[in-house]
Design an enzyme around this catalytic site. Structure first.
Site, PDB file in Angstrom:
ATOM      1  N   ARG A 144       0.800  -1.230   0.049  1.00 19.38           N
ATOM      2  CA  ARG A 144       0.057   0.137   0.112  1.00 19.38           C
ATOM      3  C   ARG A 144       0.757   1.237  -0.141  1.00 19.38           C
ATOM      4  O   ARG A 144       0.287   2.390   0.045  1.00 19.38           O
ATOM      5  CB  ARG A 144      -0.988   0.045   1.098  1.00 19.38           C
ATOM      6  CG  ARG A 144      -2.022  -1.162   1.221  1.00 19.38           C
ATOM      7  CD  ARG A 144      -3.004  -0.960   0.017  1.00 19.38           C
ATOM      8  NE  ARG A 144      -3.838  -2.129   0.150  1.00 19.38           N
ATOM      9  CZ  ARG A 144      -4.320  -2.876  -0.668  1.00 19.38           C
ATOM     10  NH1 ARG A 144      -3.700  -2.816  -2.034  1.00 19.38           N
ATOM     11  NH2 ARG A 144      -5.305  -3.978  -0.437  1.00 19.38           N
ATOM     12  N   ASP A 185      -1.335 -13.266  -0.670  1.00 22.54           N
ATOM     13  CA  ASP A 185      -2.136 -11.812  -1.266  1.00 22.54           C
ATOM     14  C   ASP A 185      -2.535 -10.977  -0.266  1.00 22.54           C
ATOM     15  O   ASP A 185      -3.898 -10.737  -0.042  1.00 22.54           O
ATOM     16  CB  ASP A 185      -3.497 -12.536  -2.013  1.00 22.54           C
ATOM     17  CG  ASP A 185      -4.103 -11.356  -2.783  1.00 22.54           C
ATOM     18  OD1 ASP A 185      -3.699 -10.156  -2.798  1.00 22.54           O
ATOM     19  OD2 ASP A 185      -5.099 -11.575  -3.640  1.00 22.54           O
TER      20      ASP A 185
HETATM   21  O1  DOR Z   1      -8.851  -9.503  -3.113  1.00 27.91           O
HETATM   22  C1  DOR Z   1      -8.027  -8.737  -3.796  1.00 27.91           C
HETATM   23  N1  DOR Z   1      -7.312  -7.558  -3.171  1.00 27.91           N
HETATM   24  N2  DOR Z   1      -7.641  -9.065  -4.757  1.00 27.91           N
HETATM   25  C2  DOR Z   1      -6.635  -8.574  -5.619  1.00 27.91           C
HETATM   26  O2  DOR Z   1      -6.305  -8.976  -6.866  1.00 27.91           O
HETATM   27  C3  DOR Z   1      -6.345  -7.295  -5.159  1.00 27.91           C
HETATM   28  C4  DOR Z   1      -6.403  -6.975  -3.770  1.00 27.91           C
HETATM   29  C5  DOR Z   1      -6.146  -5.625  -3.288  1.00 27.91           C
HETATM   30  O3  DOR Z   1      -5.060  -4.768  -3.804  1.00 27.91           O
HETATM   31  O4  DOR Z   1      -6.670  -5.195  -2.418  1.00 27.91           O
END
Ligand code: DOR
Length: 449
Positions: free
Chosen positions: A66, A304
């Protein structure tokens, strides 16, 4: 530089096919030696935890830090603090920031801020992740981009994707594909099927993912390129990758813990932390993901890690941004749901979080061979983790696993030979001699101590 002897613990290093009780000596930031009864001088800190397993520090190839732009949700500093709490010493950071990481300067910015772990920036495939103009891939690679991805969305234009694959191949980098056809996703937020019918929420069909998985595999084949598919979630995707590998196409893929331990039934609660892209799938898909991990079709387990603030998530399900935090629960969820259930051996699970993702990214990490960087995790596979909001070191707490008890407790994380996280071993876990300098709060143990 510290010298540390990890004495007589079970050492699992899949890259060197090691699973035995031996000593591991760390000196000058590297694995100095491995063996039985290594003699040390009195400068050396000795760590001996009977229940401890020593493994390469985890490599998480899919993380959202972020920064820049979303510092209220996570920064490189807070994200790496969370990482080491989860036993991760190498992570790859996605470029869907504000602004997008699509210039060499932003790549360098993110890379240089990683102190507690290695931070490998993944740069955007296209300028602004808009899917139109290729980003300057060679310059981005030169600045340290480990791979390219427009993660969060697919590159909709097949011609742009094809050129990206060709170009990335020329400069020896992998393209990481987020596979979701935007037209098929539409305004969907949950898996199409019982979950969407029951909840009344808009559906996302499995074919939204599979159509792009199939397309990108064909494009990679035609370009002779190396393709990595992010967060595979459906049976059809697993089958497509399995077939592509059998055909000799250079494709790798990852899945995430939530795709093997939750189903679309879990959105029943309308808990917005269960909203992810791609969405949680059916029990049959979960079965296929587990089988894909077991038979090697799926190469890696990545978190992720997608931090979102409470304000953003405390809205109606449809309005919440997709994503859940995951670095700190990566190891315990994998142990609890894949190892303790007998689907994977502990060694195979470790491989999926160390050497395999390192290979998929083409980086030197994920092994404890002599001479390798001393990036190490010591964990107790049976040690319990009570997941509470306070337990997370991440700035964000958007996890559906809050309230659960998991197995697989990280006791110590070492990066480049320095302890960057440790539990209070003296009281809670076995014995540890020659503690050396230890901060009162384990989180304060940082590089250079
Ligand atoms: O759930 C998700 N959140 N999938 C993604 O591909 C992007 C990610 C995010 O950046 O929050």
């Amino acid at each position: 530089m510290s010298k540390i002897l990890l004495r007589g613990m079970r050492l699992i290093d899949p890259a060197t096919a090691t699973d035995e009780r031996i000593d591991l000596l760390i000196a000058d930031g590297v694995v100095a030696s491995r063996g039985v009864g290594i003699a040390v001088d009195e400068e050396t800190r000795i760590v001996e935890i009977p229940e401890g397993v020593v493994a390469p520090g985890l490599v998480d190839m899919h993380v959202h830090l972020r920064e820049p732009g979303g510092e209220q949700e996570e920064t490189v500093e807070s994200g790496t603090r969370a990482a080491v709490h989860g036993g991760i010493t190498t992570l790859a950071a996605m470029p869907n920031t504000e602004p997008t990481i699509d210039t060499p300067a932003w790549v360098e910015y993110v890379r240089s801020r990683g102190k507690l772990t290695n931070v490998h920036p993944i740069a955007a495939i296209t300028v602004g992740r808009e899917g139109k103009t290729l980003a300057p891939l060679a310059e981005l690679a030169e600045a340290g981009a480990v791979a390219f991805s427009d993660d969060g969305r697919s590159v909709a234009d097949a011609n742009v994707m094809r050129r990206a694959l060709q170009y990335a191949t020329m400069i020896g980098r992998v393209i990481i594909a987020h596979c979701e056809d935007q037209a098929l996703v539409g305004s969907g937020t949950v898996n199409e099927g019982l979950a969407s019918t029951r909840s009344g929420l808009s559906p996302i069909p499995a074919v939204a993912e599979e159509t792009i998985v199939a397309r990108d595999i064909l494009l990679a084949k035609s370009a002779g390129a190396r393709l990595h598919i992010a967060h595979v979630s459906t049976r059809g995707s697993v089958e497509l990758v399995r077939r592509a590998k059998a055909d000799g196409i250079t494709v790798t893929c990852e899945t995430c813990p939530h795709y093997f331990c939750l189903t679309d039934d879990d959105v029943r609660s309308y808990d917005t932390s269960t909203r992810v892209n791609p969405p949680l799938r059916s029990a049959d898909d979960v079965e296929a993901i587990r089988e894909g991990l077991r038979d090697g079709t799926i190469d890696a387990v990545a978190s992720d890690h997608a931090p979102h603030s409470l304000e953003e998530k405390q809205v109606e399900f449809d309005a919440a941004p997709p994503g859940m935090v995951g670095m700190e629960t990566l190891l315990p969820l994998t142990i609890t749901h894949m190892v303790d259930t007998g689907i994977l051996s502990l060694g195979k699970a470790i491989a999926l979080m160390t050497i395999e993702p390192a290979r998929a990214l083409g980086i030197a990490a994920g092994t404890l061979e002599t001479g390798a960087a001393a990036d190490v995790v010591v964990f107790d596979p049976d040690g319990k983790v009570e997941v509470t909001a306070d337990w997370f070191r991440s700035l964000s707490k958007n996890s559906p696993f809050i309230g659960s008890t998991l197995s697989g407790r990280v006791l110590m994380t070492i990066h480049n030979g320095e302890v960057v996280f440790e539990e209070d071993l003296g009281t809670a876990h076995g014995s540890s001699e020659n503690h050396g300098k230890r901060a009162a709060e384990s989180n304060e143990l940082v590089v250079g101590v």
